[in-house]
Design a protein around this motif. Structure first.
Motif, short mmCIF file in Angstrom:
data_model
loop_
_atom_site.label_atom_id
_atom_site.label_comp_id
_atom_site.label_asym_id
_atom_site.label_seq_id
_atom_site.Cartn_x
_atom_site.Cartn_y
_atom_site.Cartn_z
N GLU A 189 29.41 2.27 -15.43
CA GLU A 189 29.28 2.73 -17.26
C GLU A 189 27.62 2.18 -17.94
OE1 GLU A 189 33.93 3.51 -17.20
OE2 GLU A 189 31.80 1.70 -16.96
N ALA A 190 27.80 0.81 -18.05
CA ALA A 190 26.69 0.19 -18.87
C ALA A 190 25.55 0.81 -18.15
CB ALA A 190 26.28 -1.26 -17.70
N GLY A 191 24.62 0.48 -18.94
CA GLY A 191 23.49 0.91 -19.10
C GLY A 191 21.63 -0.03 -18.62
N GLY A 192 21.45 0.44 -18.17
CA GLY A 192 19.84 -0.65 -17.59
C GLY A 192 20.58 -1.21 -16.35
N HIS A 193 19.73 -2.76 -15.75
CA HIS A 193 19.86 -2.93 -14.56
C HIS A 193 21.83 -3.72 -14.34
CE1 HIS A 193 15.14 -3.25 -14.58
NE2 HIS A 193 15.52 -2.96 -13.80
N ARG A 194 21.76 -3.50 -13.17
CA ARG A 194 23.10 -3.54 -12.60
C ARG A 194 22.84 -5.00 -12.62
NH1 ARG A 194 26.67 -1.51 -13.77
NH2 ARG A 194 27.99 -2.43 -12.26
N GLY A 195 24.11 -6.24 -12.64
CA GLY A 195 23.68 -7.52 -12.67
C GLY A 195 24.51 -7.80 -10.95
N VAL A 219 0.86 -1.41 0.05
CA VAL A 219 -0.21 -0.14 -0.01
C VAL A 219 1.24 1.51 -0.08
CG1 VAL A 219 -1.46 1.80 1.49
CG2 VAL A 219 -1.68 -1.01 1.48
N GLU A 220 2.12 1.41 1.22
CA GLU A 220 2.82 2.44 0.82
C GLU A 220 3.66 2.18 -0.37
OE1 GLU A 220 2.88 4.91 3.34
OE2 GLU A 220 1.62 4.30 4.52
N ALA A 221 3.73 2.06 -1.00
CA ALA A 221 4.77 1.99 -2.46
C ALA A 221 3.69 1.76 -3.66
CB ALA A 221 5.65 0.33 -2.56
N GLY A 277 12.98 -1.60 -8.59
CA GLY A 277 13.28 -2.30 -7.12
C GLY A 277 14.24 -2.52 -7.60
N LYS A 278 15.56 -2.77 -8.51
CA LYS A 278 16.58 -2.78 -8.35
C LYS A 278 17.27 -2.03 -9.43
CE LYS A 278 17.66 -7.40 -9.18
NZ LYS A 278 18.81 -7.36 -8.93
N LEU A 331 9.74 -1.38 -3.42
CA LEU A 331 9.51 -2.23 -3.50
C LEU A 331 10.65 -3.20 -3.80
CD1 LEU A 331 5.55 -3.87 -4.06
CD2 LEU A 331 6.38 -2.83 -1.43
N ALA A 332 11.40 -4.88 -3.08
CA ALA A 332 11.86 -5.28 -4.04
C ALA A 332 12.05 -5.53 -5.74
CB ALA A 332 12.54 -6.58 -2.75
N TYR A 333 12.21 -5.50 -6.01
CA TYR A 333 12.73 -6.82 -7.84
C TYR A 333 12.20 -7.85 -7.74
CZ TYR A 333 13.42 -8.09 -12.30
OH TYR A 333 13.26 -8.74 -13.22
N PRO A 334 11.16 -8.25 -8.46
CA PRO A 334 10.63 -7.84 -9.59
C PRO A 334 8.98 -7.47 -8.92
CG PRO A 334 10.27 -9.84 -9.39
CD PRO A 334 10.93 -9.54 -8.41
N LEU A 335 8.52 -7.08 -7.56
CA LEU A 335 7.64 -6.34 -7.51
C LEU A 335 7.12 -4.70 -7.65
CD1 LEU A 335 6.94 -7.66 -3.67
CD2 LEU A 335 6.52 -9.49 -5.99
N GLN A 336 8.82 -4.02 -7.44
CA GLN A 336 8.56 -3.24 -7.72
C GLN A 336 7.75 -2.76 -9.16
OE1 GLN A 336 8.19 -0.38 -5.66
NE2 GLN A 336 8.17 1.11 -7.22
N ASN A 337 8.94 -3.49 -10.11
CA ASN A 337 8.63 -3.36 -11.78
C ASN A 337 7.13 -4.01 -11.92
OD1 ASN A 337 10.70 -3.79 -14.14
ND2 ASN A 337 9.35 -5.62 -14.04
N ILE A 338 6.58 -4.82 -11.23
CA ILE A 338 5.04 -5.05 -11.11
C ILE A 338 3.93 -4.26 -11.67
CG2 ILE A 338 3.48 -6.72 -10.59
CD1 ILE A 338 5.28 -9.29 -10.47
N LEU A 339 4.64 -3.58 -9.82
CA LEU A 339 3.67 -2.12 -9.80
C LEU A 339 3.97 -0.70 -10.90
CD1 LEU A 339 4.13 -1.09 -6.66
CD2 LEU A 339 2.20 -2.40 -7.17
N THR A 340 4.86 -0.83 -11.66
CA THR A 340 4.85 0.43 -12.62
C THR A 340 5.05 0.08 -13.94
OG1 THR A 340 7.78 -0.24 -12.44
CG2 THR A 340 6.91 1.61 -11.27
#
Length: 356
Positions: free
Chosen positions: A179-185, A87-89, A274-275, A297-306
């Protein structure tokens, strides 16, 4: 120039030039096959695809090339969140939903068996090169892939992570610079301590593992590939360089944003997924960082929210709310065919062979 390079022999490619396996629709079968047919290694980003969608795209790639290509998948994470945390996120996302006229409620359900299904699909399709991000596959999975003749590629953002990859039995490791684009591994420790630049990371990884190392992060052309090879890497991986190419499946707004950005416009943020991921700063990032960034939220939950926000932002041509992933060298981006990017790199390296 290229003789004796272990990557070329191991993967049966002409040049040690990797097109990054970017998820989210960028790596179309046309892009993957174009890079592969030009002598490099094209990679399908399957992180967000169902197993069925992934297999369908693999079959499309096989229709377009008979050469070696790869598929990238995400090592799964299954975080939990309380109802109050959700709810907070979500509260911080309500203004964006309202502006984009998104009314449906978001559910955080996702297929926890996706990874296993993807591995089964990769084995069934006998994909020659399989790479992993966000962690290292189990020894059992690596063993099963090796039985099918696959080359397994891992991702590391520190020397420690590279060593873990090697100890698990991975064949090749991508050293992902900050320097890489996208998600950090990053998969060990906090990501802030793993923001090592490519120039610093690659030679240190090379000195501490015996498996071939592929340099990644900020590399866009022949100069960058030459630098990677000079640092001891056996090859280079390019992501952002291919996002704006003609075969890329990136949305027009995404391509335009990169082509009109500078090295000072990117930022690492977790507000979309979230990542931590590097992309072009926009209104969504700015507004979320004012407060919402504390309730992610942690990944992948935040990703689903957005997800629906990002989808509708694209449909409604609102790039200020899209995730515009990009590395730190956007000024070097071009809108030309993928094959010409590979060819230009090869020409540059062969022309400058032996020069400092």
């Amino acid at each position: 120039m290229w003789k004796g390079n272990p990557i070329i022999d191991q993967l049966n490619v002409d040049y040690p030039i990797f097109q990054a396996g970017m998820a989210g629709g960028v790596t179309t079968p046309r892009l993957v096959s174009a890079v592969t047919n030009a002598g490099g290694l094209g990679n399908l980003g399957a992180g967000y695809l169902t197993a069925e969608e992934m297999v369908h795209r693999i079959k499309e790639i096989k229709k377009l090339t008979s050469r070696t290509f790869g598929v990238n998948v995400f090592v799964p994470e299954h975080p939990q969140a309380t109802e109050q945390e959700i709810v907070e996120a979500d509260k911080w996302l309500l203004p964006f939903r309202s502006e984009l006229k998104i009314k449906e409620n978001v559910t955080l359900e996702h297929d926890v068996s996706l990874y296993e299904k993807q591995i089964e699909g990769l084995v069934a399709e006998r994909v020659p090169v399989i790479s992993f991000t966000f962690g290292v596959p189990s020894r059992e999975v690596i063993k099963d892939l090796h039985k099918e003749g696959a080359v397994v590629v891992g991702t590391a953002t520190t020397v420690e992570e590279a060593i873990i990859n090697e100890e698990q039995g991975v064949d090749v490791v991508v050293a992902q610079g900050s320097e890489a684009g996208g998600h950090r591994g990053t998969f060990t420790g906090v990501y802030e301590q793993a923001l090592i630049g490519t120039m610093s990371l690659v030679p240190q990884v090379v000195d501490h593992v015996k498996i071939p190392v592929i340099a990644a992060g900020g590399i866009m052309d022949g100069r960058g590939v030459r630098a990677a090879l000079a640092l001891g890497a056996q090859g280079a991986q390019l992501g952002t360089a291919f996002v704006t190419c003609q075969e890329s499946g990136a949305k027009p707004q995404h391509k335009k944003a990169i082509l009109n950005s500078t090295e000072t416009n990117t930022v690492i943020t977790s507000v979309f997924s979230g990542k931590p991921a590097r992309g072009i700063r926009n209104s969504f990032i700015n507004q979320m960082e004012k407060g919402g960034g504390r309730n992610l939220l942690a990944y992948p939950l935040q990703n689903i929210l957005t997800k629906e926000i990002r989808k509708q932002a694209t449909i409604q041509n609102r790039p200020e709310y899209m995730s515009l992933w990009s590395g730190q060298s956007p000024r070097l981006s071009t809108n030309r065919p993928a094959a010409s990017i590979v060819e230009a790199i090869v020409t540059d390296i062969e022309k400058n062979a032996g020069k400092v």
